[in-house]
Design a protein around this motif. Structure first.
Motif: not given
Length: 170
Positions: A104-108, A127-129, A118-122
Protein backbone atom coordinates in the motif's frame (compact mmCIF):
# COMPACT_ATOMS: atom_id res chain seq x y z
CA UNK A 1 25.33 -23.51 15.02
CA UNK A 2 22.61 -22.75 17.56
CA UNK A 3 20.14 -22.01 14.77
CA UNK A 4 20.67 -25.53 13.45
CA UNK A 5 19.39 -27.13 16.63
CA UNK A 6 17.11 -24.58 18.30
CA UNK A 7 14.03 -24.99 16.10
CA UNK A 8 14.61 -28.73 15.81
CA UNK A 9 14.48 -29.05 19.60
CA UNK A 10 11.49 -26.73 19.99
CA UNK A 11 9.69 -28.72 17.29
CA UNK A 12 10.30 -31.87 19.34
CA UNK A 13 13.42 -33.50 17.95
CA UNK A 14 14.99 -36.10 20.24
CA UNK A 15 18.70 -36.25 21.07
CA UNK A 16 19.17 -39.17 18.66
CA UNK A 17 17.39 -37.23 15.90
CA UNK A 18 19.60 -34.23 16.60
CA UNK A 19 22.65 -36.50 16.47
CA UNK A 20 21.55 -37.82 13.05
CA UNK A 21 20.89 -34.31 11.72
CA UNK A 22 24.33 -33.10 12.75
CA UNK A 23 25.98 -36.20 11.27
CA UNK A 24 24.13 -35.54 8.00
CA UNK A 25 25.70 -32.07 7.96
CA UNK A 26 29.19 -33.45 8.62
CA UNK A 27 29.25 -32.39 12.29
CA UNK A 28 30.08 -35.11 14.78
CA UNK A 29 28.74 -34.78 18.31
CA UNK A 30 28.18 -37.41 20.97
CA UNK A 31 24.78 -38.58 22.12
CA UNK A 32 25.49 -37.05 25.54
CA UNK A 33 26.19 -33.68 23.86
CA UNK A 34 22.95 -33.95 21.86
CA UNK A 35 21.09 -34.82 25.07
CA UNK A 36 22.66 -31.83 26.84
CA UNK A 37 21.61 -29.54 23.98
CA UNK A 38 17.99 -30.74 24.16
CA UNK A 39 17.89 -30.36 27.95
CA UNK A 40 19.52 -26.92 27.84
CA UNK A 41 17.20 -25.54 25.15
CA UNK A 42 14.18 -26.82 27.07
CA UNK A 43 15.51 -25.24 30.29
CA UNK A 44 16.46 -21.86 28.81
CA UNK A 45 13.23 -21.60 26.83
CA UNK A 46 11.05 -23.39 29.35
CA UNK A 47 7.97 -21.23 28.75
CA UNK A 48 8.04 -21.88 25.00
CA UNK A 49 8.96 -25.54 25.46
CA UNK A 50 6.18 -26.19 27.95
CA UNK A 51 3.62 -24.32 25.84
CA UNK A 52 4.46 -26.17 22.61
CA UNK A 53 4.62 -29.50 24.43
CA UNK A 54 1.19 -28.80 25.92
CA UNK A 55 -0.16 -28.06 22.44
CA UNK A 56 1.10 -31.44 21.30
CA UNK A 57 -0.45 -33.17 24.33
CA UNK A 58 -3.82 -31.59 23.53
CA UNK A 59 -3.54 -32.58 19.87
CA UNK A 60 -2.77 -36.16 20.88
CA UNK A 61 -6.04 -36.38 22.79
CA UNK A 62 -8.27 -34.07 20.68
CA UNK A 63 -6.65 -34.69 17.27
CA UNK A 64 -7.32 -31.04 16.46
CA UNK A 65 -5.71 -27.66 17.12
CA UNK A 66 -6.38 -24.01 16.43
CA UNK A 67 -3.77 -21.41 15.71
CA UNK A 68 -3.60 -17.97 17.34
CA UNK A 69 -6.14 -16.63 14.83
CA UNK A 70 -8.57 -19.52 15.30
CA UNK A 71 -7.81 -21.52 12.17
CA UNK A 72 -8.49 -25.18 12.77
CA UNK A 73 -6.36 -28.11 11.66
CA UNK A 74 -6.79 -31.81 12.33
CA UNK A 75 -3.96 -34.05 13.51
CA UNK A 76 -5.42 -37.57 13.41
CA UNK A 77 -2.13 -39.50 13.35
CA UNK A 78 0.82 -37.16 13.86
CA UNK A 79 0.18 -34.85 16.80
CA UNK A 80 3.82 -33.73 16.84
CA UNK A 81 3.07 -31.72 13.67
CA UNK A 82 1.03 -29.32 15.79
CA UNK A 83 4.35 -27.88 17.01
CA UNK A 84 5.07 -26.45 13.57
CA UNK A 85 1.45 -25.47 12.93
CA UNK A 86 1.14 -23.39 16.10
CA UNK A 87 4.21 -21.34 15.12
CA UNK A 88 4.14 -21.25 11.32
CA UNK A 89 0.42 -20.60 10.74
CA UNK A 90 0.27 -17.29 12.63
CA UNK A 91 3.72 -16.31 11.35
CA UNK A 92 2.57 -16.68 7.75
CA UNK A 93 -0.52 -14.59 8.48
CA UNK A 94 1.60 -11.83 9.99
CA UNK A 95 3.99 -11.91 7.01
CA UNK A 96 1.05 -11.64 4.62
CA UNK A 97 -0.39 -8.72 6.58
CA UNK A 98 2.98 -6.93 6.49
CA UNK A 99 3.20 -7.59 2.73
CA UNK A 100 -0.20 -5.95 2.23
CA UNK A 101 0.82 -2.95 4.34
CA UNK A 102 4.07 -2.58 2.40
CA UNK A 103 2.33 -2.84 -0.97
CA UNK A 104 0.00 0.00 0.00
CA UNK A 105 2.97 2.32 0.52
CA UNK A 106 5.93 1.26 -1.61
CA UNK A 107 6.51 -0.83 -4.76
CA UNK A 108 6.92 -4.45 -3.67
CA UNK A 109 8.36 -6.62 -6.42
CA UNK A 110 8.20 -9.97 -4.65
CA UNK A 111 8.47 -11.70 -1.31
CA UNK A 112 10.17 -14.85 -0.14
CA UNK A 113 8.70 -16.08 3.16
CA UNK A 114 9.44 -13.16 5.50
CA UNK A 115 11.70 -11.31 3.07
CA UNK A 116 10.32 -8.50 0.91
CA UNK A 117 11.92 -7.16 -2.25
CA UNK A 118 11.10 -3.53 -3.04
CA UNK A 119 12.37 -1.15 -5.68
CA UNK A 120 14.10 2.17 -5.14
CA UNK A 121 16.55 4.44 -6.87
CA UNK A 122 19.54 6.11 -5.25
CA UNK A 123 17.33 9.16 -4.84
CA UNK A 124 14.43 7.27 -3.21
CA UNK A 125 16.47 4.72 -1.22
CA UNK A 126 16.37 6.61 2.07
CA UNK A 127 12.61 7.28 2.13
CA UNK A 128 11.79 3.77 0.85
CA UNK A 129 14.07 2.28 3.52
CA UNK A 130 12.49 4.41 6.26
CA UNK A 131 8.95 3.59 5.11
CA UNK A 132 9.62 -0.14 4.80
CA UNK A 133 11.40 -0.40 8.14
CA UNK A 134 8.68 1.66 9.82
CA UNK A 135 5.90 -0.54 8.45
CA UNK A 136 7.65 -3.83 9.24
CA UNK A 137 8.59 -2.84 12.79
CA UNK A 138 5.34 -1.07 13.67
CA UNK A 139 3.20 -2.42 16.49
CA UNK A 140 -0.20 -3.67 15.40
CA UNK A 141 -3.43 -4.55 17.20
CA UNK A 142 -3.67 -7.64 14.95
CA UNK A 143 -0.66 -9.12 16.76
CA UNK A 144 -0.42 -7.32 20.11
CA UNK A 145 2.91 -7.35 21.90
CA UNK A 146 4.88 -8.65 18.92
CA UNK A 147 8.04 -6.63 18.32
CA UNK A 148 9.60 -7.31 14.95
CA UNK A 149 13.11 -6.15 14.12
CA UNK A 150 14.25 -6.10 10.53
CA UNK A 151 17.52 -5.83 8.66
CA UNK A 152 17.56 -4.15 5.27
CA UNK A 153 19.92 -4.61 2.36
CA UNK A 154 20.22 -2.79 -0.95
CA UNK A 155 21.92 -3.40 -4.26
CA UNK A 156 21.51 -3.82 -7.99
CA UNK A 157 21.50 -7.65 -7.83
CA UNK A 158 20.00 -10.02 -5.28
CA UNK A 159 23.34 -11.79 -4.90
CA UNK A 160 25.22 -8.54 -4.20
CA UNK A 161 23.10 -6.84 -1.55
CA UNK A 162 24.77 -4.79 1.17
CA UNK A 163 23.34 -3.90 4.60
CA UNK A 164 21.81 -0.45 4.98
CA UNK A 165 20.61 1.33 8.07
CA UNK A 166 22.34 1.71 11.43
CA UNK A 167 25.25 -0.63 10.69
CA UNK A 168 25.29 -0.02 6.95
CA UNK A 169 25.10 3.14 4.92
CA UNK A 170 21.86 5.01 4.57
Amino acid sequence: MAKKFFLAVIYGQSPSGLLDDFAGQGVNISLSTATSIVIRVNEIYSTASEWISGCQDKAESNHVARDYYGRRREFPDSAYLVRNFKVQAPASTICLDKLIQLQRSIPVVMHIHDGYIVTATKKTLSPVYSTAKGILEAADDFYPGLKLRVKCKAGRNLNKLKPIGKKGTE
